[in-house]
Design a protein around this motif. Structure first.
Motif, PDB file in Angstrom:
ATOM      1  N   TYR A  66       0.047  24.869   6.677  1.00 51.86           N
ATOM      2  CA  TYR A  66      -0.789  25.574   6.918  1.00 51.86           C
ATOM      3  C   TYR A  66      -2.102  25.723   6.105  1.00 51.86           C
ATOM      4  CZ  TYR A  66      -1.888  29.508  10.441  1.00 51.86           C
ATOM      5  OH  TYR A  66      -2.593  30.151  11.571  1.00 51.86           O
ATOM      6  N   VAL A  67      -3.207  25.172   6.430  1.00 49.35           N
ATOM      7  CA  VAL A  67      -4.052  25.313   5.625  1.00 49.35           C
ATOM      8  C   VAL A  67      -5.395  25.957   6.022  1.00 49.35           C
ATOM      9  CG1 VAL A  67      -3.504  22.875   4.792  1.00 49.35           C
ATOM     10  CG2 VAL A  67      -5.306  23.179   6.625  1.00 49.35           C
ATOM     11  N   ALA A  68      -6.140  26.440   5.037  1.00 52.33           N
ATOM     12  CA  ALA A  68      -7.444  27.043   5.232  1.00 52.33           C
ATOM     13  C   ALA A  68      -8.547  26.031   4.768  1.00 52.33           C
ATOM     14  CB  ALA A  68      -7.546  28.315   4.643  1.00 52.33           C
ATOM     15  N   ALA A  69      -9.570  25.723   5.470  1.00 50.15           N
ATOM     16  CA  ALA A  69     -10.629  24.789   4.919  1.00 50.15           C
ATOM     17  C   ALA A  69     -11.822  25.257   5.300  1.00 50.15           C
ATOM     18  CB  ALA A  69     -10.444  23.469   5.802  1.00 50.15           C
ATOM     19  N   THR A  70     -12.703  25.029   4.284  1.00 49.77           N
ATOM     20  CA  THR A  70     -14.102  25.312   4.412  1.00 49.77           C
ATOM     21  C   THR A  70     -15.028  23.759   4.351  1.00 49.77           C
ATOM     22  OG1 THR A  70     -14.087  27.412   3.461  1.00 49.77           O
ATOM     23  CG2 THR A  70     -16.338  26.339   3.610  1.00 49.77           C
ATOM     24  N   LEU A  71     -15.945  23.545   5.387  1.00 51.76           N
ATOM     25  CA  LEU A  71     -16.672  22.333   5.362  1.00 51.76           C
ATOM     26  C   LEU A  71     -17.911  22.757   5.283  1.00 51.76           C
ATOM     27  CD1 LEU A  71     -14.772  20.348   8.284  1.00 51.76           C
ATOM     28  CD2 LEU A  71     -14.135  20.764   5.925  1.00 51.76           C
ATOM     29  N   VAL A  72     -18.665  22.075   4.369  1.00 56.22           N
ATOM     30  CA  VAL A  72     -20.182  22.367   4.114  1.00 56.22           C
ATOM     31  C   VAL A  72     -20.879  21.026   4.246  1.00 56.22           C
ATOM     32  CG1 VAL A  72     -21.938  23.154   2.756  1.00 56.22           C
ATOM     33  CG2 VAL A  72     -19.682  24.469   2.563  1.00 56.22           C
ATOM     34  N   PRO A  73     -21.909  21.065   5.200  1.00 57.97           N
ATOM     35  CA  PRO A  73     -22.943  19.849   5.261  1.00 57.97           C
ATOM     36  C   PRO A  73     -23.330  19.231   3.909  1.00 57.97           C
ATOM     37  CG  PRO A  73     -23.782  21.217   6.920  1.00 57.97           C
ATOM     38  CD  PRO A  73     -22.623  22.054   5.875  1.00 57.97           C
ATOM     39  N   ASP A  74     -23.476  17.927   3.629  1.00 57.24           N
ATOM     40  CA  ASP A  74     -24.036  17.316   2.229  1.00 57.24           C
ATOM     41  C   ASP A  74     -25.449  16.588   2.889  1.00 57.24           C
ATOM     42  OD1 ASP A  74     -24.536  16.292   0.013  1.00 57.24           O
ATOM     43  OD2 ASP A  74     -23.366  14.553   0.361  1.00 57.24           O
ATOM     44  N   LEU A  75     -26.450  17.271   2.311  1.00 59.53           N
ATOM     45  CA  LEU A  75     -27.699  16.840   2.958  1.00 59.53           C
ATOM     46  C   LEU A  75     -28.310  16.012   1.658  1.00 59.53           C
ATOM     47  CD1 LEU A  75     -29.351  20.376   4.330  1.00 59.53           C
ATOM     48  CD2 LEU A  75     -27.942  18.472   5.302  1.00 59.53           C
ATOM     49  N   ASP A  76     -29.313  14.987   2.046  1.00 62.61           N
ATOM     50  CA  ASP A  76     -29.829  14.325   1.027  1.00 62.61           C
ATOM     51  C   ASP A  76     -31.268  14.959   0.602  1.00 62.61           C
ATOM     52  OD1 ASP A  76     -31.606  13.562   3.012  1.00 62.61           O
ATOM     53  OD2 ASP A  76     -30.959  11.556   3.612  1.00 62.61           O
ATOM     54  N   GLN A  77     -32.091  14.084  -0.083  1.00 65.72           N
ATOM     55  CA  GLN A  77     -33.153  15.053  -0.375  1.00 65.72           C
ATOM     56  C   GLN A  77     -34.331  15.064   0.694  1.00 65.72           C
ATOM     57  OE1 GLN A  77     -35.195  12.087  -3.085  1.00 65.72           O
ATOM     58  NE2 GLN A  77     -35.120  10.335  -1.936  1.00 65.72           N
TER      59      GLN A  77
END
Length: 297
Positions: free
Chosen positions: A41-52
């Motif tokens: 059982y996992v908890a995950a946070t996913l955040v976008p990675d943006l370039d310049q």
């Protein structure tokens, strides 16, 4: 590829979340993932990675194993469900108060005895029920003040209360009598009192019977006290124990002493102490003959 790390099954479960984060959303999820060797059982946070140029080129992921936490939560839920089920099937009423005296839990027996619903009880304390609709009394008919309720006493002192009898007068209804016990809820780690468990049962029938017996005994005493001489009830049980269950006040006239009828019923030896020893034997023999033959003497 991610499938090589977590396996195809786990990847297919998280793929919708991956698609959302790659579309620019911040994503949080909790789920069971069937990894290649085991499930967790996992908890995950996913955040976008943006370039310049603020274009999405991937994402960052923070994943935490919360299996133990979820198992503990499930155990706690089952324990609470079991406790709730046990409390609700009890014929005895149960109320749980917080450390301020507010009711936070109530079982069905409490609703039945008090004639109130959970909605009427939750969030209330003893002071909320002492008014025009409810009048609480003690056995002498005097006001039973809220601060004397076992729940409030236990909150003040941290000590239990037992067998406290209280009457509840409700409009156009006969008095309901209850016998109340209270026990403190104390944290084992800090000895902090965080609540009180109150249990009570309906003893209305018992109190009414006791009152009827008192009335009956009062009538009997009025009658017997007007009869010259002494009237008494004498009992001999199967173990041979003798006892005066009742004695009229005429005994004072016969004994010409300060001994009262109550003195004798409380201490039977007083009766024998006034008799000649040789008369005691005759007296006991007469009683024995009457008992053995079921005849008056």
């Amino acid at each position: 590829h991610l499938t090589e790390v977590i396996g195809e099954k786990a990847y297919q479960k998280v793929l919708p979340s991956i698609n959302r984060v790659l579309a620019g959303q911040k994503v949080y999820y909790e789920m069971v993932l069937p990894y290649q060797a085991y499930s967790r059982y996992v908890a995950a946070t996913l955040v976008p990675d943006l370039d310049q140029n603020q274009k999405i080129r991937g994402y960052y992921a923070y994943i935490k194993d919360i299996t133990d936490q979820k198992e503990m939560e499930e155990d706690l839920r089952k324990s609470e469900e079991l406790s709730s089920t046990v409390i609700n099937v009890l014929s005895e009423a149960i109320l749980i108060h917080d450390d301020q005296g507010k009711i936070i839990s109530v079982n069905s027996s409490a609703e039945r005895i008090l004639g109130l619903s959970q909605a009427d009880l939750i969030g209330k304390d003893c002071y909320d029920f002492n008014g025009t609709n409810w009048i609480t009394i003690d056995q002498e008919g005097e006001t039973f003040f809220p601060e004397n309720h076992p729940a409030m006493v236990t909150i003040r002192t941290g000590k239990p209360c037992h067998n406290v009898i209280m009457g509840i007068n409700k409009p156009e209804q006969p008095t309901t009598w209850i016998s109340i016990d209270s026990e403190p809820l104390i944290s084992l780690k800090s000895s902090y009192l965080y609540g009180v468990v109150v249990s009570f049962s309906d003893i209305t029938d018992l109190i009414n019977t006791q009152n009827q017996l008192k009335e009956s005994e009062l009538k009997l005493r009025k009658i017997t006290d007007s009869i010259p001489g002494a009237v008494y009830q004498y009992n001999k049980d199967s173990q041979g124990q003798n006892k005066f269950l009742f004695m009229s006040e005429g005994i004072k006239e016969i004994y010409e002493s300060n001994i009262t009828a109550e003195d004798i019923t409380n201490n039977n030896d007083l009766m024998w102490s006034m008799l000649f020893p040789e008369d005691i034997e005759d007296f006991n023999n007469s009683i024995k003959e009457a008992i053995d033959n079921y005849k008056p003497w």
